[in-house]
Scaffold this motif. Sequence first.
Motif, mmCIF file in Angstrom:
data_model
loop_
_atom_site.group_PDB
_atom_site.id
_atom_site.type_symbol
_atom_site.label_atom_id
_atom_site.label_comp_id
_atom_site.label_asym_id
_atom_site.label_seq_id
_atom_site.Cartn_x
_atom_site.Cartn_y
_atom_site.Cartn_z
ATOM 1 N N LEU A 183 -9.716 -1.070 3.746
ATOM 2 C CA LEU A 183 -8.802 -2.124 3.336
ATOM 3 C C LEU A 183 -9.500 -3.449 3.556
ATOM 4 C CD1 LEU A 183 -6.101 -3.463 2.626
ATOM 5 C CD2 LEU A 183 -5.394 -3.090 4.981
ATOM 6 N N ILE A 213 -9.247 -7.683 2.839
ATOM 7 C CA ILE A 213 -8.506 -8.859 2.400
ATOM 8 C C ILE A 213 -9.508 -10.001 2.314
ATOM 9 C CG2 ILE A 213 -6.654 -10.487 2.892
ATOM 10 C CD1 ILE A 213 -5.399 -8.276 4.647
ATOM 11 N N ARG A 219 -9.875 -0.728 -1.028
ATOM 12 C CA ARG A 219 -8.621 -1.335 -1.482
ATOM 13 C C ARG A 219 -8.749 -2.817 -1.196
ATOM 14 N NH1 ARG A 219 -8.738 4.072 -1.391
ATOM 15 N NH2 ARG A 219 -6.734 5.029 -1.754
ATOM 16 N N MET A 259 -7.466 -6.839 -1.534
ATOM 17 C CA MET A 259 -6.426 -7.851 -1.747
ATOM 18 C C MET A 259 -7.144 -9.187 -1.771
ATOM 19 S SD MET A 259 -3.098 -8.696 -1.922
ATOM 20 C CE MET A 259 -2.188 -7.315 -1.251
ATOM 21 N N GLU A 275 -5.294 -6.128 -5.885
ATOM 22 C CA GLU A 275 -4.046 -6.879 -5.795
ATOM 23 C C GLU A 275 -4.400 -8.288 -5.351
ATOM 24 O OE1 GLU A 275 -1.028 -5.897 -6.697
ATOM 25 O OE2 GLU A 275 -1.767 -3.904 -7.207
ATOM 26 N N LYS A 285 2.795 -8.604 1.830
ATOM 27 C CA LYS A 285 2.423 -7.999 0.545
ATOM 28 C C LYS A 285 1.492 -6.820 0.767
ATOM 29 C CE LYS A 285 0.827 -8.519 -4.075
ATOM 30 N NZ LYS A 285 1.100 -9.206 -5.290
ATOM 31 N N VAL A 286 0.566 -6.952 1.696
ATOM 32 C CA VAL A 286 -0.330 -5.835 2.002
ATOM 33 C C VAL A 286 0.486 -4.630 2.463
ATOM 34 C CG1 VAL A 286 -2.130 -5.009 3.573
ATOM 35 C CG2 VAL A 286 -2.348 -7.264 2.512
ATOM 36 N N ARG A 287 1.438 -4.871 3.351
ATOM 37 C CA ARG A 287 2.256 -3.777 3.879
ATOM 38 C C ARG A 287 3.124 -3.125 2.806
ATOM 39 N NH1 ARG A 287 3.357 -7.730 8.061
ATOM 40 N NH2 ARG A 287 1.956 -7.320 9.783
ATOM 41 N N THR A 333 2.580 -3.100 -0.664
ATOM 42 C CA THR A 333 1.921 -2.748 -1.911
ATOM 43 C C THR A 333 1.546 -1.271 -1.861
ATOM 44 O OG1 THR A 333 1.096 -4.987 -2.225
ATOM 45 C CG2 THR A 333 -0.070 -3.247 -3.393
ATOM 46 N N PHE A 367 -1.710 0.146 -0.594
ATOM 47 C CA PHE A 367 -2.039 -0.127 0.801
ATOM 48 C C PHE A 367 -1.107 0.587 1.775
ATOM 49 C CE2 PHE A 367 -3.447 -4.166 -1.319
ATOM 50 C CZ PHE A 367 -4.795 -3.872 -1.266
ATOM 51 N N CYS A 423 -4.067 0.202 9.926
ATOM 52 C CA CYS A 423 -4.943 -0.965 9.999
ATOM 53 C C CYS A 423 -4.971 -1.450 11.436
ATOM 54 C CB CYS A 423 -4.438 -2.058 9.060
ATOM 55 S SG CYS A 423 -5.575 -3.430 8.910
#
Length: 93
Positions: A5, A7, A29, A31, A55, A73-75, A77, A80, A85
């Motif tokens: 993940l 970001i 993934r 973001m 995303e 939003k991460v949580r 989507t 994700f 994490c």
Amino acid sequence: TARALVILILCILQIGYAIAERLARDGARVMISSRKQANVDRALNQLRQKGLTLEGIACHVAKKEQRQKLLDKVRNTAQFQYFGCGQIMCREV
């Protein structure tokens, strides 16, 4: 990076955009974020036209409520969800 993940903040810039593209190609993934939603949308459209799944959301990292919105939003989507994490690191690139 597979199944990772990531970001990325300020991904509309050349280096950040290239990092987002490479990580998505490698299976992470991703973001992406920038202060302006129009910039996020433009980067997402360009990357999705290349067949990548990402995303994005606008986020001004100096504003606590916007950082919280990004994490929410991460949580929430689908790609994700169920992603454990243990650590989140934000870095402007």
